[in-house]
Design an enzyme around this catalytic site. Structure first.
Site, PDB file in Angstrom:
ATOM      1  N   SER A 561     -36.869  20.450 -83.152  1.00 49.65           N
ATOM      2  CA  SER A 561     -37.294  21.810 -82.854  1.00 49.65           C
ATOM      3  C   SER A 561     -37.898  22.432 -84.108  1.00 49.65           C
ATOM      4  O   SER A 561     -38.878  21.914 -84.643  1.00 49.65           O
ATOM      5  CB  SER A 561     -36.117  22.623 -82.300  1.00 49.65           C
ATOM      6  OG  SER A 561     -36.565  23.819 -81.694  1.00 49.65           O
ATOM      7  N   ASP A 647     -39.711  21.243 -71.328  1.00 47.49           N
ATOM      8  CA  ASP A 647     -39.277  22.081 -72.448  1.00 47.49           C
ATOM      9  C   ASP A 647     -40.018  23.413 -72.416  1.00 47.49           C
ATOM     10  O   ASP A 647     -41.249  23.450 -72.473  1.00 47.49           O
ATOM     11  CB  ASP A 647     -39.545  21.357 -73.767  1.00 47.49           C
ATOM     12  CG  ASP A 647     -38.862  22.007 -74.959  1.00 47.49           C
ATOM     13  OD1 ASP A 647     -38.474  23.187 -74.862  1.00 47.49           O
ATOM     14  OD2 ASP A 647     -38.711  21.326 -75.983  1.00 47.49           O
ATOM     15  N   HIS A 682     -35.457  21.345 -73.326  1.00 48.82           N
ATOM     16  CA  HIS A 682     -35.431  21.381 -74.792  1.00 48.82           C
ATOM     17  C   HIS A 682     -34.271  20.575 -75.364  1.00 48.82           C
ATOM     18  O   HIS A 682     -34.384  20.002 -76.443  1.00 48.82           O
ATOM     19  CB  HIS A 682     -35.341  22.837 -75.255  1.00 48.82           C
ATOM     20  CG  HIS A 682     -35.578  23.026 -76.712  1.00 48.82           C
ATOM     21  ND1 HIS A 682     -36.791  22.752 -77.316  1.00 48.82           N
ATOM     22  CD2 HIS A 682     -34.756  23.461 -77.709  1.00 48.82           C
ATOM     23  CE1 HIS A 682     -36.707  23.013 -78.613  1.00 48.82           C
ATOM     24  NE2 HIS A 682     -35.488  23.442 -78.883  1.00 48.82           N
TER      25      HIS A 682
END
Length: 714
Positions: A561, A647, A682
């Site tokens: 991320s 995501d 995610h």
């Protein structure tokens, strides 16, 4: 490699991005349309290429998966948590991917959790929710809310079946097992009951995936009649709702990256008006909790007004219900601001106040007695290891005599303890079990300090087998994140043993931008100081080599991320420092995303990265480090980018564009791979077995990439 397949080649379809007099030609922006058959075909081709390039690791992947599985007690249960007249716990069962949540009756006055056994039904046990049943027929499943009414008769729970983080809330009568007719789709996941269980509050998201509205639902009425109780029109702010630890008040919180505001309402008056505690003021963050001191209601504010590492103050609550506070500084100081001691959270019980804080890059717990006239001095709970993490566990009762805490380290499996806050005597309720004869004494953990470009000392945590040579020959994995004031604290990983037992060193670079060393540490790694995160990480890599833990030829970097942005930046900045880079759901096209306020979460992110849309200096600075724009004609290390089609936080387009550009630009021959989970969000795939297989895939790639690491467990 003989028979190596050709890598997919993304079409070059240039578009010109123009901002502040600058032009950037983007050859791969067309990959943003994930409904375009050409995009989906490319992602599938990338998956096929990645599988072909890693096919020789199939046996190793299966071996590592078997190791993770063999070390894990698959049929297990959590430590029961007391709520009202019941003990609540969850079970895992061998062969099942998800937890089963149950409860059994509590004996009045008994605070010792029942000796519930794995695989054996407890006396009076009721299964409340079996996520395996809820997940049947779905490629993805995530449980969000699991919220009980005060009298334990009703359950609100929410589920996400696609990975897009939009949940449907449902209700269950725990007395009969009946599912109620009420159903609330499209929520952000949480559910908060009013006192009495007549109403439930929840939040919804806007098109940018920002939780922006809080609603009130009266049980038994149509969702169309739900009442909007708060809306955040400022696009920089999230909002949500919860209750104080005492359960006496509902709290609506609204926050940007740098500013917050709370609204309060007695929980037994759900249709009343929420009152602002302290009006928002740019740069002032605070949170609230409720305490009872000498029979009087007191509001506790943890705030940073004039106190960068935060201060805890108390104010009389009754006046706040009619008129907002003028300033947090007007409160009575309970825990004074102390530079270098970052106050992070407060938990309040009938007789004690717990403060969670960090000092010298480690978490700490402090306890204050609640006396008839105020709060006693803070006492720190002692822990013995050099590196550790600690925090409060699940504590559902206001007047419980023992407080549930958790503690662990890189080498010690996490433990659940009940702490006597008066004497600090602890009762071990459970320590995570590692099957196969695991002995913490076989491993060492250590804190070392790298020197950054500007002379700043950067903490680096190191863990390895005790017999790992420190002569530069060991392979190593260096992990980093470095954003949002998020800290990477010590914790043991069963999967990580598959690296350590193959002679790997595992290290965490606690770079600036994280929260390990206080608010200043965070500020020095965000906005116009963001490059410090990247240079700190490179300094940590050089330091590990200088100390003999590894060599650059055997060092792999990993981050996900915002940590994926870190990976992309260091791959451009110092490609020779790493043999390979693993980037999970990586934020590598940061400038494109932050320039577009219509994209999910962009406006909110301006307080973290800056606003390049309206500020030419911010644009130039972000362009100077954004990984996608800075791909250069030079040899790159081996790269594995892992992403998910659903995501909503970091779009699949970012790693797809990044991989396409690196592959078209690199002058080296190291493999550049993209792996896309087609049914995940995610957080990656759902279900523990699929998660283990996913991690086994990554670990096998790390082992193979780290040049000659042995493939069998030592």
């Amino acid at each position: 490699m003989t028979g190596t397949p050709d890598a997919p080649v993304a079409d070059v379809r240039p578009v010109v991005r123009r901002h502040h007099g600058d032009e950037f030609i983007d050859d791969y922006e067309w990959l943003r349309d994930v409904e375009d058959p050409d995009v989906l075909a490319l992602l599938e081709a990338e998956n096929g290429y990645t599988e072909a390039r890693t096919a020789h690791l199939a046996d190793l992947r299966e071996t590592i998966f078997g190791e993770i599985k063999a070390r894990t007690r698959e049929t297990d249960l959590s430590v029961p948590v007391r709520h009202g007249d019941w003990w609540y716990f969850s079970r895992t069962v061998e062969g099942l991917s998800y937890a089963i949540r149950s409860r059994c009756p509590a004996t009045p006055g008994d605070w010792t959790p029942p000796a519930v056994e794995a695989g054996i039904e407890a006396p009076g046990e009721h299964v409340l929710l079996d996520s395996n049943v809820l997940a049947e027929g779905h490629e993805f499943f995530a449980l969000g809310a699991f919220s009980l009414t005060d009298d334990d008769t009703l359950l609100a729970y929410s589920t996400d079946l696609t990975g897009d983080e939009r949940y449907t809330i449902r209700f269950k009568d725990l007395r009969t097992g009946e599912e109620l007719a009420d159903e609330i789709p499209g929520t952000s996941g949480g559910a908060t009951w009013s006192a009495g269980g007549t109403h439930v509050f929840y939040s919804t998201v806007d098109d940018a995936w920002r939780p922006h509205r809080v609603w009130r639902h009266r049980l038994g009425t149509p969702v169309a009649d739900d009442v909007l109780v708060h809306e955040e029109t400022d696009e920089r702010f999230f909002t949500g709702i919860g209750r104080t630890q005492s359960e006496k008040f509902l709290v609506i919180g609204a926050s940007s990256k740098i500013t917050s505001e709370s609204r309060l309402l007695p929980a037994d008056d759900p249709e009343g008006e929420f009152r602002v505690v302290l009006p928002r003021s740019t740069g002032v963050e605070y949170s609230v909790e409720h305490a009872v001191v000498g029979g009087d209601d007191v509001l506790l504010l943890l705030h940073n007004d004039g106190a960068p590492d935060f201060e805890l103050v108390a104010v009389d609550l009754e006046p706040v219900l009619t008129s907002p506070l003028a300033s947090a500084r007007d409160g009575r100081v309970v825990v004074a601001a102390d530079p270098g001691m970052r106050l992070e959270d407060v938990d309040v019980f009938a007789r004690h106040l717990f403060v969670s804080y960090r000092r010298a890059a480690l978490t700490r717990l402090g306890v204050l007695d609640i006396e008839a006239t105020g709060f006693g001095p803070m006492r720190e709970v002692p822990f013995e290891e050099e590196l550790f993490s600690c925090g409060l566990g699940a504590n559902a009762e206001w007047d419980q005599p023992l407080i549930r805490i958790g503690v662990g380290s890189f080498v010690t499996p996490s433990s659940v303890l009940d702490l006597d806050p008066d004497t600090f005597e602890t009762h071990l309720r459970k320590q995570a079990e590692v099957l196969g004869g695991y002995d913490p004494a076989d491993y060492v953990q250590h804190r070392t300090w790298a020197t950054a470009e500007d002379g700043t000392l950067v903490p680096v945590s190191v863990v390895a087998r005790a017999d790992t040579p420190q002569d530069g020959t060991a392979p190593a994995l260096l992990y980093g994140y470095g954003a949002y004031e998020i800290s990477i604290d010590p914790g043991m990983s069963v999967a990580r043993l598959s690296l350590l037992d193959r002679g790997f060193v595992f290290a965490v670079a606690h770079v600036r931008g994280g929260g390990e060393m206080g608010r200043a540490w965070y500020d020095d790694g965000k906005m116009a100081q963001k490059r410090n995160s990247f240079t700190d990480f490179v300094a940590a890599a050089h330091h590990l080599v200088a100390e003999g833990w590894t060599s650059h030829e055997r060092l792999v970097a990993e981050g996900g991320s915002a940590g994926g942005l870190l990976m992309g930046a260091v791959a451009n900045l110092a490609p020779d420092a790493f043999r390979g880079v693993l980037a999970a759901v990586p934020f590598v096209d940061a400038l494109t995303t932050i320039l577009d306020p219509s994209m999910p979460l962009t406006v909110i992110e301006w307080d973290e990265w800056g606003d390049p849309l309206h500020d030419a200096d911010v644009y130039a600075y972000m362009k100077s480090y954004s990984p996608y724009e800075n791909v250069q004609e030079r040899p790159y290390p081996a790269i594995l980018a892992v992403t998910s089609l659903q995501d909503t936080r970091v779009s699949v387009v970012e790693p797809a564009k990044w991989v396409a550009r690196i592959r078209a630009t690199t002058t080296g021959d190291a493999p550049i791979l993209l792996k896309t989970e087609m049914h995940a969000g995610h957080g990656g795939v759902s279900g523990r077995y699929d998660s283990w297989r996913e991690r086994a895939f990554e670990l096998a790639w790390i082992i193979d990439t780290a040049a000659g690491a042995p493939a069998s467990t030592s």
